[in-house]
Scaffold this active site. Structure first.
Site, PDB file in Angstrom:
ATOM      1  N   ARG A 112      68.003  55.907  21.635  1.00 27.84           N
ATOM      2  CA  ARG A 112      67.421  57.241  21.518  1.00 27.84           C
ATOM      3  C   ARG A 112      66.089  57.182  20.753  1.00 27.84           C
ATOM      4  NH1 ARG A 112      65.359  60.790  17.828  1.00 27.84           N
ATOM      5  NH2 ARG A 112      66.960  60.137  16.333  1.00 27.84           N
ATOM      6  N   ASP A 113      66.129  56.982  19.463  1.00 23.62           N
ATOM      7  CA  ASP A 113      64.906  56.975  18.657  1.00 23.62           C
ATOM      8  C   ASP A 113      64.001  55.815  19.054  1.00 23.62           C
ATOM      9  OD1 ASP A 113      63.242  57.992  16.703  1.00 23.62           O
ATOM     10  OD2 ASP A 113      64.183  56.906  15.068  1.00 23.62           O
ATOM     11  N   HIS A 135      67.310  55.951   6.791  1.00 24.86           N
ATOM     12  CA  HIS A 135      66.669  55.708   8.093  1.00 24.86           C
ATOM     13  C   HIS A 135      65.209  55.350   7.808  1.00 24.86           C
ATOM     14  CE1 HIS A 135      66.132  57.009  12.495  1.00 24.86           C
ATOM     15  NE2 HIS A 135      64.895  56.766  12.078  1.00 24.86           N
ATOM     16  N   HIS A 163      61.434  53.482   8.764  1.00 21.98           N
ATOM     17  CA  HIS A 163      60.465  52.917   9.694  1.00 21.98           C
ATOM     18  C   HIS A 163      59.665  51.857   8.937  1.00 21.98           C
ATOM     19  CE1 HIS A 163      60.602  55.814  13.243  1.00 21.98           C
ATOM     20  NE2 HIS A 163      61.587  56.191  12.435  1.00 21.98           N
ATOM     21  N   CYS A 221      57.464  57.772  16.476  1.00 19.98           N
ATOM     22  CA  CYS A 221      57.723  59.204  16.606  1.00 19.98           C
ATOM     23  C   CYS A 221      56.531  59.847  17.299  1.00 19.98           C
ATOM     24  CB  CYS A 221      57.944  59.852  15.241  1.00 19.98           C
ATOM     25  SG  CYS A 221      58.181  61.648  15.318  1.00 19.98           S
ATOM     26  N   ASN A 242      61.331  51.678  14.096  1.00 19.36           N
ATOM     27  CA  ASN A 242      62.376  51.638  13.075  1.00 19.36           C
ATOM     28  C   ASN A 242      62.535  50.225  12.535  1.00 19.36           C
ATOM     29  OD1 ASN A 242      63.963  54.412  13.450  1.00 19.36           O
ATOM     30  ND2 ASN A 242      63.372  53.674  15.460  1.00 19.36           N
TER      31      ASN A 242
END
Length: 305
Positions: A15-16, A207, A209, A240, A249
């Site tokens: 997803r991300d 989370h 990056h 993003c 990430n």
């Protein structure tokens, strides 16, 4: 504070990791990615998001992905859900866990979802209520916990306020996201301790990056603060669309290598994840950003393994 004996890795690559890729990724590749990650031992694999296909075209086939993946009984497959319409689509696909998201930064909220933070919380309240009433697990994301591409510095009190609000909505866990990767160990410790004064520490996930190369350092700092849940992305995929300059990430392979070195249990096969990272990077025609993954595969090539 003693390091945890084991950690849970939330794999967000499907997803991300994929949402910001420029080239179209086929549904078949997405399905294979989700299934291979689960087979490698990752017990939480975020498989997609029920967002507007006009805003995030890469996620337009999330319904097809969820209908086709072979779901393991021991694995959770969360989906990101921005509104009630997205939740209804998720329920129709048999999703059992969703994630909802807010921003600690006012400007990022307006750029990302075209509303204020207060308005975003108002929109999410009925989503969380319906999800909880339907027996779904609800996880919360907070973006820009260490800085914002538009506002710059983000007040840690705003992070704590959003965390408490999501907790009160019924989120079982709150993932604190350094969306643009500007955080350092000192900042991360400050954020964790302030949020932990608001919600139970065991409900906090991190989370990161890796824009400034601080992802693994921040994972270690979080471990030392008692955090035992980390989001990561195979091959370091990600970015993003609403955070200019934000790199991918922190790589799942790098996080796993750190955990193995510290003797912390993950239940995940690092070698398998390294191969998956190499495969998906080739499919996407992009460099494999997982340092540990590249090194493991190179060493096995040299040794003939």
């Amino acid at each position: 504070m003693a390091l945890p004996d084991k950690v849970r890795i939330v794999e967000v690559g499907p997803r991300d990791g994929l949402q910001n890729e420029a080239i179209a990724v086929s549904t078949a590749v997405k399905i294979e990615l989700v299934e291979r990650l689960a087979d490698a031992g990752l017990r939480v694999v975020e498989a997609g998001s029920f967002v507007s296909p006009h805003k995030v075209p890469q996620m337009a086939d999330t319904v097809d992905v969820f209908r086709a993946i072979a779901r393991r009984a021991d694995t959770s497959y969360p989906a990101l859900v921005p509104n009630e319409q997205g939740l209804k689509a998720a329920l129709a696909c048999g999703v059992t866990e969703i994630a909802i998201f807010v921003s600690a930064s006012e400007s990022f909220s307006r750029k990302n979802i075209n509303c204020s933070r207060a308005e975003s919380l108002e929109r999410l309240e009925p989503v969380a209520d319906l999800a909880n009433a339907s027996g779904l697990r609800v996880r919360g994301y907070i973006s820009c916990i260490a800085g914002c591409p538009y506002d710059g510095t983000v007040d840690v009190e705003e992070v704590a306020l959003m965390a408490r609000t999501l907790n009160d909505m019924g989120c079982y866990e709150i993932s604190l996201g350094d969306t643009i990767g500007v955080g350092t160990a000192t900042k991360v410790r400050t954020v964790i301790n302030r949020v932990a004064a608001t919600i139970p520490r065991e409900r906090i996930a991190m989370h990161f990056h890796d824009t400034y190369g601080q992802g693994i350092a921040n994972v270690l700092a979080s471990l030392e603060e008692g955090i035992s849940v980390f989001d990561s992305s195979v091959g370091g995929l990600g970015g993003c669309p609403y955070a200019p300059g934000a790199n991918g990430n922190v790589a799942t392979e790098d996080v796993l290598y750190l955990m193995e070195g510290l003797g912390i249990e993950t239940g995940v096969d690092l070698g398998s994840v390294a191969r998956i990272g190499d495969w998906i990077s080739e499919v996407l025609k992009r460099p494999n950003m997982a340092r540990a993954g590249r090194a493991i595969l190179a060493s096995r090539t040299v040794s003939g393994g």
